[in-house]
Design an enzyme around this catalytic site. Structure first.
Site, short mmCIF file in Angstrom:
data_model
loop_
_atom_site.label_atom_id
_atom_site.label_comp_id
_atom_site.label_asym_id
_atom_site.label_seq_id
_atom_site.Cartn_x
_atom_site.Cartn_y
_atom_site.Cartn_z
N LYS A 53 0.84 -1.20 0.00
CA LYS A 53 0.00 0.00 0.00
C LYS A 53 0.88 1.25 0.00
O LYS A 53 0.63 2.19 -0.76
CB LYS A 53 -0.92 0.00 1.23
CG LYS A 53 -2.09 -0.97 1.08
CD LYS A 53 -2.85 -1.21 2.37
CE LYS A 53 -3.88 -2.32 2.16
NZ LYS A 53 -4.60 -2.76 3.34
N GLN A 97 -4.55 -1.54 9.55
CA GLN A 97 -4.53 -2.87 8.94
C GLN A 97 -5.13 -3.91 9.89
O GLN A 97 -4.77 -3.98 11.07
CB GLN A 97 -3.08 -3.25 8.56
CG GLN A 97 -2.95 -4.56 7.83
CD GLN A 97 -3.59 -4.56 6.43
OE1 GLN A 97 -3.70 -3.52 5.78
NE2 GLN A 97 -4.02 -5.71 5.98
N ASP A 120 -11.27 2.87 4.17
CA ASP A 120 -11.52 1.43 4.12
C ASP A 120 -13.02 1.15 4.00
O ASP A 120 -13.43 0.04 3.65
CB ASP A 120 -11.02 0.76 5.40
CG ASP A 120 -9.75 -0.04 5.20
OD1 ASP A 120 -9.56 -0.56 4.09
OD2 ASP A 120 -8.97 -0.14 6.16
N1 GUN Z 1 -7.10 -6.80 6.07
C1 GUN Z 1 -7.46 -7.52 4.97
N2 GUN Z 1 -8.04 -6.72 4.05
C2 GUN Z 1 -8.05 -5.48 4.58
C3 GUN Z 1 -8.49 -4.22 4.09
O1 GUN Z 1 -9.06 -4.08 3.00
N3 GUN Z 1 -8.30 -3.17 4.93
C4 GUN Z 1 -7.71 -3.30 6.15
N4 GUN Z 1 -7.60 -2.21 6.91
N5 GUN Z 1 -7.30 -4.44 6.63
C5 GUN Z 1 -7.45 -5.52 5.83
#
Ligand code: GUN
Length: 298
Positions: A53, A97, A120
């Site tokens: 990311k 995350q 998100d």
């Molecule tokens: N863990 C797995 N997929 C995601 C996501 O799309 N966003 C976040 N914050 N954590 C994740």
């Protein structure tokens, strides 16, 4: 006939090129979108997602504020960090995350994120707005799945869609997006899960089958009809001594066999994965525009 492979890397690259241009235009107006990233602990999969990311932010020209907390960080430390980013005008999106270490209260953290920075799309406010079809940040993986379908020319309207998996991150939001009364919805959606009695009876009916169960080989060739469109959201590590790192990534679908019956199918890796990050950055750019008072097309 073998399926057409949906190239998520290519679709994501096209969208990122569009975003990069948009970010350059915003910079001319003095606007630099910013993403605050929080990773708690050392989970290897989470670490690699977060690194990807941050790298993609850099590629597109988005400022990223990277925060790493130790696995034993307290709820108070994490909440204080979220609060700090809520107040920081340079940050337009906040990404914590998931999953968090077990001792932390995930729901409380998600609730603390300013809904206007919840790129998100996990805050209950944004989830609720999405359900009633009001403008909201759409969560990234389901939104990415829909973009893959649209950009591959798959008709969603009127389709029998079967989703396998009912997580808050994929199955539940995706089902809601696909039943909306709009051209990228209007599907008839069935959501299957671990208590579904006869999974194959449902999956065999699907025009579009979305596998988000988190288990390899959940979908085998005998479970799908000819011509089905298959989107594989699963990312599973399976041991593989022939690989230097000792494992390889597979989805939830028996790709080699199912691709012989499907009309379209996404691979793992290189299908849905690259789209998730792309939609996160899309939301971050949208958030920066909203904060600057710009309309979507501006
Ligand atoms: N863990 C797995 N997929 C995601 C996501 O799309 N966003 C976040 N914050 N954590 C994740």
């Amino acid at each position: 006939m073998a399926a057409q492979i949906i190239d998520g890397k290519q679709v994501a690259a096209d969208m990122r090129a569009e975003l990069k241009d948009e970010v350059a235009r915003l910079k001319e107006k003095g606007i630099v979108p910013g993403l605050g990233v929080v990773l708690v602990g050392e989970d290897p999969a989470s670490k690699s997602y977060v690194t990807a990311k941050e790298r993609t932010c850099e590629e597109i020209g988005i400022h990223s504020d990277d925060n790493r907390l130790p696995a034993e960080a307290s709820q108070k430390d994490l909440m204080a960090l979220v609060e700090k980013m809520n107040k920081d005008p340079k940050i337009n999106g906040i990404l914590v995350q998931l999953p968090l270490p077990k001792h932390l209260n995930e729901a409380e953290v998600l609730l603390a994120i300013d809904p206007a920075k919840d790129v998100d799309g996990f805050h209950p406010m944004n989830v609720g707005k999405m359900v009633v079809d009001e403008k909201a940040f759409l969560s990234c993986t389901p939104h990415g799945v829909i973009q893959l379908l649209i950009r591959s020319g798959v008709k969603i309207e009127g389709a029998e869609v079967v989703i396998v998996g009912r997580s808050n991150i994929v199955g539940k939001p995706l089902a809601n997006m696909l039943i909306q009364k709009n051209p990228t919805g209007n599907a008839t959606v069935t959501v299957c899960h671990t208590r579904t009695k006869d999974l194959a009876a449902h999956t065999k009916r699907a025009d579009i089958l979305i596998a988000a169960a988190g288990r390899p080989n959940t979908i085998t060739a005998d479970m799908v009809k000819e011509g089905v469109v298959v989107i594989d959201v699963g990312v599973n590590r399976v041991e593989d001594a022939t690989k230097k790192r000792g494992y390889r990534l597979v989805g939830d679908v028996d790709f080699e066999a199912v691709k012989e019956k499907a009309s379209f199918i996404t691979p793992v890796p290189g299908g849905v994965g690259p789209m998730t990050i792309t939609m996160l950055l899309y939301n971050t750019v949208e958030s920066a525009k909203r904060a600057a008072g710009l309309a979507p097309g501006e």
